[in-house]
Scaffold this active site. Sequence first.
Site, short mmCIF file in Angstrom:
data_model
loop_
_atom_site.label_atom_id
_atom_site.label_comp_id
_atom_site.label_asym_id
_atom_site.label_seq_id
_atom_site.Cartn_x
_atom_site.Cartn_y
_atom_site.Cartn_z
N ASP A 168 0.85 -1.20 0.00
CA ASP A 168 0.00 0.00 0.00
C ASP A 168 0.88 1.24 0.00
O ASP A 168 1.09 1.89 1.03
CB ASP A 168 -0.93 -0.02 1.22
CG ASP A 168 -1.93 -1.16 1.15
OD1 ASP A 168 -2.32 -1.54 0.03
OD2 ASP A 168 -2.32 -1.68 2.21
N LYS A 214 0.75 -8.08 -2.46
CA LYS A 214 -0.64 -7.70 -2.69
C LYS A 214 -0.67 -6.28 -3.24
O LYS A 214 -0.13 -5.35 -2.64
CB LYS A 214 -1.42 -7.76 -1.39
CG LYS A 214 -2.89 -7.38 -1.56
CD LYS A 214 -3.67 -7.59 -0.28
CE LYS A 214 -3.67 -6.41 0.63
NZ LYS A 214 -4.39 -5.23 0.14
N ASP A 274 -5.79 -7.17 -5.20
CA ASP A 274 -6.82 -6.94 -4.18
C ASP A 274 -7.69 -5.76 -4.58
O ASP A 274 -7.58 -4.67 -4.04
CB ASP A 274 -6.12 -6.69 -2.83
CG ASP A 274 -7.08 -6.43 -1.69
OD1 ASP A 274 -8.25 -6.86 -1.78
OD2 ASP A 274 -6.66 -5.81 -0.70
N PHE A 285 -13.67 -6.65 -6.17
CA PHE A 285 -14.74 -6.28 -7.11
C PHE A 285 -16.12 -6.47 -6.46
O PHE A 285 -16.39 -7.46 -5.80
CB PHE A 285 -14.65 -7.15 -8.37
CG PHE A 285 -13.40 -6.94 -9.17
CD1 PHE A 285 -12.95 -5.65 -9.49
CD2 PHE A 285 -12.67 -8.02 -9.63
CE1 PHE A 285 -11.80 -5.45 -10.24
CE2 PHE A 285 -11.51 -7.83 -10.38
CZ PHE A 285 -11.08 -6.56 -10.68
N ASN A 341 -22.30 -9.43 -14.30
CA ASN A 341 -21.64 -9.40 -15.60
C ASN A 341 -20.38 -8.52 -15.57
O ASN A 341 -19.34 -8.87 -16.13
CB ASN A 341 -22.63 -8.89 -16.65
CG ASN A 341 -22.07 -9.02 -18.04
OD1 ASN A 341 -21.75 -10.12 -18.48
ND2 ASN A 341 -21.89 -7.89 -18.70
N THR A 342 -20.49 -7.39 -14.89
CA THR A 342 -19.35 -6.46 -14.81
C THR A 342 -18.20 -7.09 -14.03
O THR A 342 -17.03 -6.99 -14.41
CB THR A 342 -19.81 -5.14 -14.15
OG1 THR A 342 -20.85 -4.60 -14.94
CG2 THR A 342 -18.68 -4.14 -14.03
N THR A 361 -11.82 -6.29 7.90
CA THR A 361 -11.28 -6.42 9.27
C THR A 361 -11.31 -5.09 10.04
O THR A 361 -11.06 -5.07 11.23
CB THR A 361 -9.84 -6.96 9.24
OG1 THR A 361 -9.12 -6.30 8.22
CG2 THR A 361 -9.82 -8.44 8.99
N ARG A 377 -0.93 -8.04 13.27
CA ARG A 377 -0.02 -7.10 13.91
C ARG A 377 0.99 -7.85 14.77
O ARG A 377 0.63 -8.42 15.80
CB ARG A 377 -0.80 -6.12 14.82
CG ARG A 377 -1.66 -5.13 14.05
CD ARG A 377 -0.79 -4.17 13.26
NE ARG A 377 -1.54 -3.23 12.43
CZ ARG A 377 -1.83 -3.42 11.13
NH1 ARG A 377 -1.46 -4.52 10.52
NH2 ARG A 377 -2.46 -2.50 10.45
N GLN A 384 -7.23 -1.00 12.13
CA GLN A 384 -7.73 -2.38 12.16
C GLN A 384 -8.38 -2.65 13.52
O GLN A 384 -7.88 -2.21 14.55
CB GLN A 384 -6.58 -3.37 11.94
CG GLN A 384 -5.92 -3.27 10.57
CD GLN A 384 -6.77 -3.88 9.45
OE1 GLN A 384 -7.95 -4.17 9.64
NE2 GLN A 384 -6.17 -4.07 8.30
N GLY A 438 0.64 -5.23 6.02
CA GLY A 438 1.01 -4.02 5.30
C GLY A 438 1.91 -3.13 6.12
O GLY A 438 3.13 -3.32 6.19
O1 C5P Z 1 -1.43 -2.10 6.81
P1 C5P Z 1 -2.29 -3.30 7.11
O2 C5P Z 1 -1.50 -4.50 7.60
O3 C5P Z 1 -3.46 -2.96 8.02
O4 C5P Z 1 -2.88 -3.71 5.69
C1 C5P Z 1 -3.92 -4.64 5.54
C2 C5P Z 1 -4.27 -4.75 4.09
O5 C5P Z 1 -5.30 -5.72 3.94
C3 C5P Z 1 -4.78 -3.49 3.45
O6 C5P Z 1 -4.27 -3.47 2.12
C4 C5P Z 1 -6.30 -3.64 3.41
O7 C5P Z 1 -6.87 -3.01 2.28
C5 C5P Z 1 -6.43 -5.16 3.27
N1 C5P Z 1 -7.67 -5.74 3.76
C6 C5P Z 1 -8.11 -5.60 5.05
N2 C5P Z 1 -9.28 -6.19 5.45
C7 C5P Z 1 -9.99 -6.93 4.60
C8 C5P Z 1 -9.53 -7.10 3.29
C9 C5P Z 1 -8.35 -6.50 2.90
O8 C5P Z 1 -7.44 -4.96 5.85
N3 C5P Z 1 -11.07 -7.57 5.02
#
Ligand code: C5P
Length: 229
Positions: A10, A32, A59, A62, A67-68, A118, A179, A188, A208
Amino acid sequence: MTTKLIIALDLPTAEQALKFIKPLNPTMCKLKVGFELFVAAGPGFVRNLVDDGYDVFLDLKFHDIPNTVASACSSAADLGVWMMNVHASGSSKMMSMAKQALDETGKDIKLIAVTVLTSMDDEQLELVNINVSAQEQVKHLAKLTKNASLDGVVCSAQEARMLRELMGDDFLLVTPGIRPSGTVTGDQSRVMTPLEAKKAGVSYIVVGRPITQSDTPLQVIEAINRDMS
Ligand code: C5P
């Protein structure tokens, strides 16, 4: 053993992402690419990561009419990615059509569905008029996902044990909200450490900011891979 760590790239620009991954290699992690980087760097950037040997999880979550979404999945398949995702709440029909579109490409691409983000907890769900617990909602959407023949779900590691029991060993459980102990939770809500996630039966963890914003990312990656192996 292949790595169970997916790093969420990210980052705002292709330059910053390339600088970040320079010391990395595909044995250490999968990558990702989400909205931020995809919008900034584009499909060519994703193709380059694939050409460099990385398993790329696109990621883009969608969520649109069936259809889209199916057409978007076909286009994403052309990039050579390893895995992509849709929102389970987009309906069984949407998921089935997405799966069918990927099958028609003849490529082995994993398709998973987002259950409940999450960052959402019971209180947040109530605000959007979902009056069951996050856990109940995750369970329900995971069943729809499996019935639509997708490969697995994105969920919180806190639901992993329950889903592993319900869905069996072959169902992929991909869990953000990870974490390592001592790192910042940020936005989160439902978080776990890598070791706890592994014990709960997750297939892959998505990490991330604890890595991308660390002064010593390689050490964090190494510690996580040690915990997950
Ligand atoms: O920085 P961090 O570890 O919080 O990143 C988590 C990643 O997972 C982010 O890219 C977020 O968009 C993605 N994500 C999430 N929860 C979800 C699906 C994807 O945090 N349910």
